[in-house]
Design a protein around this motif. Structure first.
Motif, PDB file in Angstrom:
ATOM      1  N   GLY A 499      22.799 -69.724  38.039  1.00 35.29           N
ATOM      2  CA  GLY A 499      24.104 -69.948  38.661  1.00 35.29           C
ATOM      3  C   GLY A 499      23.987 -70.671  39.982  1.00 35.29           C
ATOM      4  O   GLY A 499      24.770 -71.592  40.278  1.00 35.29           O
ATOM      5  N   ALA A 500      22.994 -70.286  40.791  1.00 36.49           N
ATOM      6  CA  ALA A 500      22.809 -70.942  42.087  1.00 36.49           C
ATOM      7  C   ALA A 500      22.427 -72.409  41.905  1.00 36.49           C
ATOM      8  O   ALA A 500      22.920 -73.290  42.625  1.00 36.49           O
ATOM      9  CB  ALA A 500      21.738 -70.212  42.891  1.00 36.49           C
ATOM     10  N   ALA A 501      21.550 -72.697  40.939  1.00 39.48           N
ATOM     11  CA  ALA A 501      21.136 -74.084  40.705  1.00 39.48           C
ATOM     12  C   ALA A 501      22.318 -74.929  40.225  1.00 39.48           C
ATOM     13  O   ALA A 501      22.506 -76.076  40.661  1.00 39.48           O
ATOM     14  CB  ALA A 501      20.001 -74.124  39.682  1.00 39.48           C
ATOM     15  N   LEU A 502      23.122 -74.360  39.343  1.00 36.41           N
ATOM     16  CA  LEU A 502      24.305 -75.076  38.860  1.00 36.41           C
ATOM     17  C   LEU A 502      25.303 -75.301  39.993  1.00 36.41           C
ATOM     18  O   LEU A 502      25.956 -76.350  40.067  1.00 36.41           O
ATOM     19  CB  LEU A 502      24.966 -74.279  37.721  1.00 36.41           C
ATOM     20  CG  LEU A 502      24.136 -74.178  36.436  1.00 36.41           C
ATOM     21  CD1 LEU A 502      24.720 -73.128  35.498  1.00 36.41           C
ATOM     22  CD2 LEU A 502      24.044 -75.535  35.744  1.00 36.41           C
ATOM     23  N   TYR A 503      25.415 -74.328  40.871  1.00 42.60           N
ATOM     24  CA  TYR A 503      26.284 -74.458  42.045  1.00 42.60           C
ATOM     25  C   TYR A 503      25.810 -75.623  42.913  1.00 42.60           C
ATOM     26  O   TYR A 503      26.609 -76.452  43.368  1.00 42.60           O
ATOM     27  CB  TYR A 503      26.259 -73.142  42.823  1.00 42.60           C
ATOM     28  CG  TYR A 503      26.928 -73.172  44.173  1.00 42.60           C
ATOM     29  CD1 TYR A 503      28.282 -72.901  44.295  1.00 42.60           C
ATOM     30  CD2 TYR A 503      26.194 -73.452  45.328  1.00 42.60           C
ATOM     31  CE1 TYR A 503      28.898 -72.907  45.544  1.00 42.60           C
ATOM     32  CE2 TYR A 503      26.798 -73.471  46.567  1.00 42.60           C
ATOM     33  CZ  TYR A 503      28.146 -73.193  46.674  1.00 42.60           C
ATOM     34  OH  TYR A 503      28.753 -73.209  47.901  1.00 42.60           O
ATOM     35  N   TYR A 504      24.499 -75.700  43.154  1.00 42.00           N
ATOM     36  CA  TYR A 504      23.951 -76.789  43.965  1.00 42.00           C
ATOM     37  C   TYR A 504      24.259 -78.146  43.340  1.00 42.00           C
ATOM     38  O   TYR A 504      24.467 -79.133  44.045  1.00 42.00           O
ATOM     39  CB  TYR A 504      22.435 -76.644  44.099  1.00 42.00           C
ATOM     40  CG  TYR A 504      21.969 -75.578  45.067  1.00 42.00           C
ATOM     41  CD1 TYR A 504      22.865 -74.700  45.657  1.00 42.00           C
ATOM     42  CD2 TYR A 504      20.620 -75.438  45.377  1.00 42.00           C
ATOM     43  CE1 TYR A 504      22.424 -73.712  46.523  1.00 42.00           C
ATOM     44  CE2 TYR A 504      20.173 -74.454  46.244  1.00 42.00           C
ATOM     45  CZ  TYR A 504      21.087 -73.587  46.817  1.00 42.00           C
ATOM     46  OH  TYR A 504      20.663 -72.622  47.677  1.00 42.00           O
ATOM     47  N   GLU A 505      24.274 -78.192  42.012  1.00 38.95           N
ATOM     48  CA  GLU A 505      24.517 -79.456  41.318  1.00 38.95           C
ATOM     49  C   GLU A 505      26.009 -79.785  41.205  1.00 38.95           C
ATOM     50  O   GLU A 505      26.373 -80.833  40.668  1.00 38.95           O
ATOM     51  CB  GLU A 505      23.899 -79.411  39.918  1.00 38.95           C
ATOM     52  CG  GLU A 505      22.375 -79.447  39.933  1.00 38.95           C
ATOM     53  CD  GLU A 505      21.785 -79.655  38.549  1.00 38.95           C
ATOM     54  OE1 GLU A 505      22.548 -79.587  37.554  1.00 38.95           O
ATOM     55  OE2 GLU A 505      20.560 -79.900  38.458  1.00 38.95           O
ATOM     56  N   GLY A 506      26.861 -78.865  41.681  1.00 36.87           N
ATOM     57  CA  GLY A 506      28.295 -79.114  41.617  1.00 36.87           C
ATOM     58  C   GLY A 506      28.924 -78.733  40.296  1.00 36.87           C
ATOM     59  O   GLY A 506      30.091 -79.058  40.044  1.00 36.87           O
ATOM     60  N   ARG A 507      28.211 -78.007  39.452  1.00 35.40           N
ATOM     61  CA  ARG A 507      28.734 -77.564  38.151  1.00 35.40           C
ATOM     62  C   ARG A 507      29.331 -76.168  38.346  1.00 35.40           C
ATOM     63  O   ARG A 507      28.817 -75.157  37.876  1.00 35.40           O
ATOM     64  CB  ARG A 507      27.609 -77.584  37.119  1.00 35.40           C
ATOM     65  CG  ARG A 507      27.058 -78.990  36.894  1.00 35.40           C
ATOM     66  CD  ARG A 507      25.635 -79.012  36.360  1.00 35.40           C
ATOM     67  NE  ARG A 507      25.513 -78.443  35.026  1.00 35.40           N
ATOM     68  CZ  ARG A 507      24.345 -78.360  34.367  1.00 35.40           C
ATOM     69  NH1 ARG A 507      23.236 -78.839  34.940  1.00 35.40           N
ATOM     70  NH2 ARG A 507      24.295 -77.817  33.175  1.00 35.40           N
ATOM     71  N   TYR A 508      30.465 -76.149  39.058  1.00 34.52           N
ATOM     72  CA  TYR A 508      31.001 -74.891  39.578  1.00 34.52           C
ATOM     73  C   TYR A 508      31.511 -73.955  38.486  1.00 34.52           C
ATOM     74  O   TYR A 508      31.337 -72.734  38.578  1.00 34.52           O
ATOM     75  CB  TYR A 508      32.099 -75.170  40.598  1.00 34.52           C
ATOM     76  CG  TYR A 508      31.624 -76.002  41.767  1.00 34.52           C
ATOM     77  CD1 TYR A 508      30.466 -75.659  42.463  1.00 34.52           C
ATOM     78  CD2 TYR A 508      32.311 -77.145  42.163  1.00 34.52           C
ATOM     79  CE1 TYR A 508      30.013 -76.421  43.526  1.00 34.52           C
ATOM     80  CE2 TYR A 508      31.868 -77.922  43.224  1.00 34.52           C
ATOM     81  CZ  TYR A 508      30.713 -77.556  43.897  1.00 34.52           C
ATOM     82  OH  TYR A 508      30.267 -78.321  44.947  1.00 34.52           O
ATOM     83  N   ASP A 509      32.158 -74.484  37.460  1.00 33.47           N
ATOM     84  CA  ASP A 509      32.663 -73.614  36.396  1.00 33.47           C
ATOM     85  C   ASP A 509      31.513 -72.935  35.656  1.00 33.47           C
ATOM     86  O   ASP A 509      31.583 -71.738  35.335  1.00 33.47           O
ATOM     87  CB  ASP A 509      33.515 -74.423  35.409  1.00 33.47           C
ATOM     88  CG  ASP A 509      34.839 -74.865  36.025  1.00 33.47           C
ATOM     89  OD1 ASP A 509      35.270 -74.217  37.007  1.00 33.47           O
ATOM     90  OD2 ASP A 509      35.421 -75.852  35.538  1.00 33.47           O
ATOM     91  N   GLU A 510      30.438 -73.678  35.395  1.00 31.82           N
ATOM     92  CA  GLU A 510      29.264 -73.078  34.757  1.00 31.82           C
ATOM     93  C   GLU A 510      28.618 -72.041  35.670  1.00 31.82           C
ATOM     94  O   GLU A 510      28.188 -70.967  35.215  1.00 31.82           O
ATOM     95  CB  GLU A 510      28.241 -74.160  34.412  1.00 31.82           C
ATOM     96  CG  GLU A 510      28.694 -75.146  33.351  1.00 31.82           C
ATOM     97  CD  GLU A 510      27.665 -76.242  33.140  1.00 31.82           C
ATOM     98  OE1 GLU A 510      26.646 -75.980  32.459  1.00 31.82           O
ATOM     99  OE2 GLU A 510      27.867 -77.356  33.676  1.00 31.82           O
ATOM    100  N   ALA A 511      28.548 -72.351  36.958  1.00 31.87           N
ATOM    101  CA  ALA A 511      27.969 -71.406  37.915  1.00 31.87           C
ATOM    102  C   ALA A 511      28.786 -70.120  37.963  1.00 31.87           C
ATOM    103  O   ALA A 511      28.230 -69.012  38.015  1.00 31.87           O
ATOM    104  CB  ALA A 511      27.903 -72.046  39.303  1.00 31.87           C
ATOM    105  N   LEU A 512      30.112 -70.247  37.950  1.00 33.61           N
ATOM    106  CA  LEU A 512      30.979 -69.068  37.971  1.00 33.61           C
ATOM    107  C   LEU A 512      30.765 -68.217  36.726  1.00 33.61           C
ATOM    108  O   LEU A 512      30.726 -66.976  36.802  1.00 33.61           O
ATOM    109  CB  LEU A 512      32.440 -69.510  38.080  1.00 33.61           C
ATOM    110  CG  LEU A 512      33.487 -68.394  38.214  1.00 33.61           C
ATOM    111  CD1 LEU A 512      33.229 -67.546  39.450  1.00 33.61           C
ATOM    112  CD2 LEU A 512      34.897 -68.991  38.257  1.00 33.61           C
TER     113      LEU A 512
END
Length: 747
Positions: A499-512
Motif C-alpha cells: 500500500g505504501a509503495a502504491l501510494y508513493y506511485e500515486g495509485r491511491y485507490d489501490e493503496a486505499l
C-alpha cells in the motif's frame, strides 16, 4: 549526603528566626561524622548548660543534666542547633523541654526514632542557586562572559554545594583559565573528584562510608558499577550475587537491609517508590572504593550478573508482550531475572527499565562480546517502539560483529533481519545489505519463514529509499511465502508495504484497498499496533484525496489506540498527519503545533526519515500561509536530512518545496534548478505525483523566463502524468497553461 549544605541551612534558618527566640540561639557540633569521637550526650549537655549561663556545679549523670536542661528551657524561649548528629540516641537528651523552644537537628542519617520531629531532606541546589554560589566565589567578572558554560559546569558538579564551592575556589586561583577550559578538564577526567579538593571531598564521604556495615559497603561499591540512571532491589541483588532473585529470604533480604541502611545514611535516594539512585558524586566516590577494594575479577563478575539479569528479564517480558515473535532463547538464564504474571506487567517493566536496559546493552557492546551478541535480539520489539535509532544501530553493529565470529548462522540471520528493520529509518542502503545477507543465510538453512522475513525487510529498505519498483517485487515474494505458511501477520505486513509503495506511485485507490485489507486482517488477529498503522494510512490517503472528514475520523481512531498501546514513533507520525488535516481545514496554528511535536519527537529518537517528513509538512504549512521565507528554510533543512540518509523519495518532496518557495518569491531560475533535481529523483524512484509536480513547475518557470521553446513540452508531459493519475483538475490547469502559451507565442 555529605557536603550537601545541611549545616549552612540550619545556621541560616537560626539567624532568620532569631527574633522569635529572645533567650538566644545555641549551637553544638555533635561530631557524628567528623573523624573525631562523637560528642557524648552528657558532655554536650554540659556545653549547652554552660552556654546558657548555668555557672554552678552540674549533675554528674546524663539523666540529671538532661533534667536540668529541660528545666532551663521550660523557662527560656531558645533555639538550639544540634549539628552533625550521629543517631537519635545522641539527640534525644538534648531536646528542649518546652514547646516554645525549637531544635534544628542535622544528620547524614535518618533520625526516624525522634518522635514528633518533622523531617526535611536537603537535596542538591537548583541550577540558578548553584550558578549563584559559583559566581559568588569565583567572581562575576569571569563567570558572566559565558553563562551557558557556567550552567554546564554546575550541572557537572551535580549542583552539589561542597563540590560547587571547591570547583569555584579552584577556578578562582587559576586566573588564566576560562570556564570552557575547566569544563573540558571535567569532561576529559575519568574521575570527577580529580578536579575538586580531593582530600576535603573524599574525607567527607569516607566518614559516612566507614560507619556502614561491611555488606552495605560492598553493595555501595557495586552499585557504582551499574551503568543506568536508577536501580531496583532485584537488579541490586543480581549485582551483589546475594540471594536467588528479588523474593524474600536469604541474601535478597540482606540486599534490602543494605539499601535501607544506605537510604538512612543519605548515600542513596529513592525518588520513585522502589527505584534507587546514587548522586553523581556519591557514585564517583563509590567507584573509587570499588576499584580500590574490589578485585577486577569480582567487578567483572558483578557486571556480568547484571547483564544476565537484564537479558533474561527482557526475554521473558517480550515473550509475553510479543508471543508470536520468533524469539531465540538466551544461552544462560539468570537466576536473578524477573518473572511476570501477564503481558501488562511485562510491558510496564519494559517501560520502567528502558533507560537501564539501553545502558546495559551499550555496556555489553563496549565490554562484553558474548552479551553484546544477544542484547539487540532480546530487546528487538522494544527497540522498534523506543525509536532510539542511533543507539539501536550501535547495538546491532556490535551484535553482528560478535555473531560473525561464532559461526552460528541462525542467530546471525535473525539479528540481521531485525537490524534491517531499524536501519531503514536512518540508512536504507545498509538495511538492504543486512536483509540481503540474512536472505542468503536463511536460504542456506532452508528456512521459509526466515526467507519471508528477509524479503519483507528488503522491500521496506527499498521503500525507505524511495525505490517503489524493487520494493513491490520483493514484497510480492514475501507475500507468497507468508501465505504459503498461513502467517496472517506476515501477510498484513506485506500488504502494508504494498500500500505504501502504491501510494508513493500515486495509485491511491489501490493503496486505499491494501490499507483496508490490512486493517481487516489486524482486526481479526487482534494486532493493535497493526490497526494503529492501518488506520493512519487510510486517514492519510483520504486526506490526499480531499476527504478531510474521513481522514480526521480514521486518524483520531488511530491516535486513541496509539495513546494506549503504542510508542513515540506512531504518535509522532500521527501528529504529522493530523497536522496536515488541520492545515487543510485552515487551522495553520494548530497544524504547526502538531508538526513541531512530531519534529521534536523524531529528533529526540534520531529518526531522520520522520524528521524530514515533519520538516516538509512544516514547510508546506508556511508556504500555504504565505510565508515563503520560513517555507524555504524548512524545505532546505528537510532536503539536507533526506540527502544524509539517501532517501530519494523524501528528498524529491523537499526539493519540490524548495522550488515552489523560490517560484512564489519571484525567483524562477533557482526554482527551475530545484524542479529539475526533483524530476530526476522522481523518475528514478518511480514517484509519478512528484514527477508531475516537477514538470508542471518547469512549465511555469519556463514561461516566467520567456523560454517558450521549453514550456509546451514540460506542460504536455505533466498533463499526461496527471491524467494517468486521475488528477483531471491538475491536467486541465496544465492544458489551459499550454493554451495561453500558444496564444502568447502567436502574438
Amino acid at each position: 549526603m555529605p557536603g550537601i549544605g545541611k549545616t549552612a541551612l540550619a545556621v541560616h534558618a537560626a539567624h532568620r528566626l532569631a527574633e522569635d527566640y529572645p533567650a538566644g540561639q545555641l549551637y553544638v557540633d555533635l561530631h557524628g561524622f567528623s573523624g573525631r569521637r562523637p560528642f557524648d550526650p552528657a558532655e554536650a549537655l554540659a556545653f549547652l548548660l554552660h552556654a546558657a549561663g548555668e555557672s554552678g556545679v552540674l549533675p554528674d549523670t546524663l539523666d540529671g543534666r538532661a533534667a536540668a536542661w529541660r528545666e532551663w528551657t521550660s523557662r527560656n524561649r531558645v533555639l538550639v542547633v544540634l549539628d552533625n548528629a550521629r543517631d537519635a540516641a545522641q539527640v534525644r537528651p538534648l531536646l528542649p523541654g518546652s514547646a516554645g523552644c525549637l531544635a534544628i537537628v542535622t544528620s547524614r542519617n535518618r533520625l526516624s526514632a525522634l518522635d514528633g520531629a518533622a523531617s526535611l531532606a536537603v537535596d542538591a541546589l537548583s541550577a540558578r542557586e548553584a550558578a549563584a554560589l559559583f559566581t559568588r566565589i569565583a567572581g562575576t567578572a569571569r563567570t558572566s562572559r559565558d553563562p551557558e558554560a557556567l550552567e554546564l559546569l554546575v550541572d557537572a558538579c551535580g549542583r552539589h554545594p561542597l563540590a560547587t564551592t571547591l570547583l569555584a575556589g579552584r577556578f578562582r586561583h587559576r586566573e588564566i583559565w576560562d570556564l570552557r577550559h575547566l569544563l573540558e578538564r571535567l569532561a576529559q577526567s575519568s574521575d570527577p573528584l580529580d578536579e575538586l579538593d580531593e582530600d576535603v571531598f573524599v574525607s567527607a564521604f569516607r566518614f559516612s562510608y566507614a560507619e556502614l556495615t561491611s555488606g552495605t559497603r560492598r553493595l555501595l561499591r557495586l552499585l557504582a558499577l551499574h551503568p543506568g540512571p536508577d536501580i531496583t532491589a532485584a537488579a541490586a541483588a543480581a549485582l551483589s550475587g546475594r540471594g536467588n532473585g528479588p523474593g524474600p529470604g536469604g541474601g535478597a533480604e540482606g540486599v534490602r537491609r543494605s539499601i535501607e541502611e544506605l537510604l538512612d545514611c543519605h548515600l542513596l535516594a529513592e525518588p520513585v517508590l522502589g527505584r534507587y539512585q546514587l548522586h553523581d558524586l556519591t557514585r564517583a566516590f563509590a567507584l573509587r572504593m570499588s576499584i580500590a577494594e574490589e578485585p577486577e575479577e569480582a567487578r567483572g563478575d558483578a557486571v556480568g550478573r547484571l547483564l544476565g539479569y537484564c537479558l533474561t528479564s527482557a526475554h521473558r517480558a517480550h515473550r509475553l508482550t510479543h508471543p508470536r515473535r520468533r524469539a531465540l532463547e538466551p544461552e544462560h538464564l539468570s537466576v536473578y531475572a524477573a518473572e511476570f504474571g501477564d503481558a501488562q506487567e511485562a510491558a510496564a517493566w519494559l517501560d520502567a527499565e528502558r533507560a537501564n536496559l539501553l545502558a546495559a546493552a551499550r555496556t555489553a557492546a563496549a565490554e562484553d562480546r558474548d552479551s553484546a551478541a544477544l542484547f539487540p535480539h532480546a530487546l528487538a520489539p522494544s527497540l522498534r517502539l523506543w525509536g532510539s535509532w542511533a543507539v539501536t544501530n550501535e547495538l546491532y553493529g556490535a551484535a553482528v560483529e560478535a555473531l560473525r565470529s561464532r559461526g552460528n548462522p541462525l542467530p546471525l540471520a535473525q539479528t540481521l533481519v531485525e537490524a534491517a528493520e531499524v536501519l531503514a529509518q536512518t540508512g536504507p542502503g545498509e538495511a538492504l545489505s543486512c536483509a540481503g545477507e540474512a536472505l542468503t543465510l536463511f536460504q542456506d538453512l532452508k528456512d521459509p519463514a526466515g526467507c519471508a522475513d528477509s524479503s519483507l525487510q528488503a522491500s521496506r529498505a527499498h521503500l525507505a529509499a524511495g525505490h517503489t519498483g524493487p520494493a513491490l517485487r520483493m514484497v510480492a515474494r514475501a507475500l507468497a511465502l507468508y501465505r504459503g505458511l498461513g502467517d496472517l501477520h506476515g501477510e498484513a505486513d506485506c500488504l502494508n508495504v504494498e500500500g505504501a509503495a502504491l501510494y508513493y506511485e500515486g495509485r491511491y485507490d489501490e493503496a486505499l484497498g491494501r490499507a483496508r485489507l490490512t486493517l481487516h486482517i489486524h482486526e481479526g488477529t487482534g494486532d493493535l499496533l497493526g490497526q494503529i498503522r492501518a488506520l493512519n494510512n487510510i486517514g492519510e490517503i483520504h486526506h490526499l484525496q480531499g476527504r478531510i472528514e474521513h481522514a480526521r475520523d480514521h486518524l483520531e481512531r488511530s491516535r486513541v489506540l496509539a495513546r494506549l498501546h503504542s510508542g513515540a514513533q506512531e504518535l509522532a507520525i500521527l501528529d504529522t498527519n493530523m497536522g496536515a488535516v488541520h492545515q487543510a481545514m485552515g487551522d495553520t496554528s494548530r497544524a504547526l503545533d502538531g508538526f513541531r511535536r512530531a519534529l521534536e519527537s523524531h529528533r529526540a529518537r534520531g529518526d531522520a526519515l520522520g524528521e524530514a517528513n515533519a520538516l516538509i509538512s512544516m514547510g508546506t504549512a508556511y508556504a500555504e500561509n504565505g510565508d515563503s521565507g520560513e517555507a524555504l528554510l524548512h524545505f532546505t533543512v528537510a532536503e539536507e536530512v533526506a540527502r544524509a540518509i539517501d532517501s530519494a523519495y523524501e528528498r524529491s518532496r523537499a526539493l519540490l518545496g524548495v522550488a515552489d518557495a523560490h517560484e512564489a518569491a519571484g525567483r524562477p531560475e533557482p526554482a527551475a534548478e530545484a524542479y529539475e533535481q526533483a524530476l530526476e529523483l522522481a523518475e528514478r524512484t518511480g514517484s509519478r505525483p512528484a514527477a508531475a509536480r516537477a514538470l508542471a513547475g518547469l512549465a511555469r518557470t519556463a514561461l516566467r523566463m520567456r523560454r517558450g521553446d521549453l514550456a509546451p513540452e514540460y506542460a504536455r508531459r505533466a498533463e499526461g502524468v496527471y491524467r494517468s493519475l486521475g488528477s483531471e483538475a491538475e491536467a486541465e490547469s496544465l492544458r489551459r497553461l499550454l493554451g495561453e502559451e500558444t496564444k502568447w507565442t502567436g502574438a
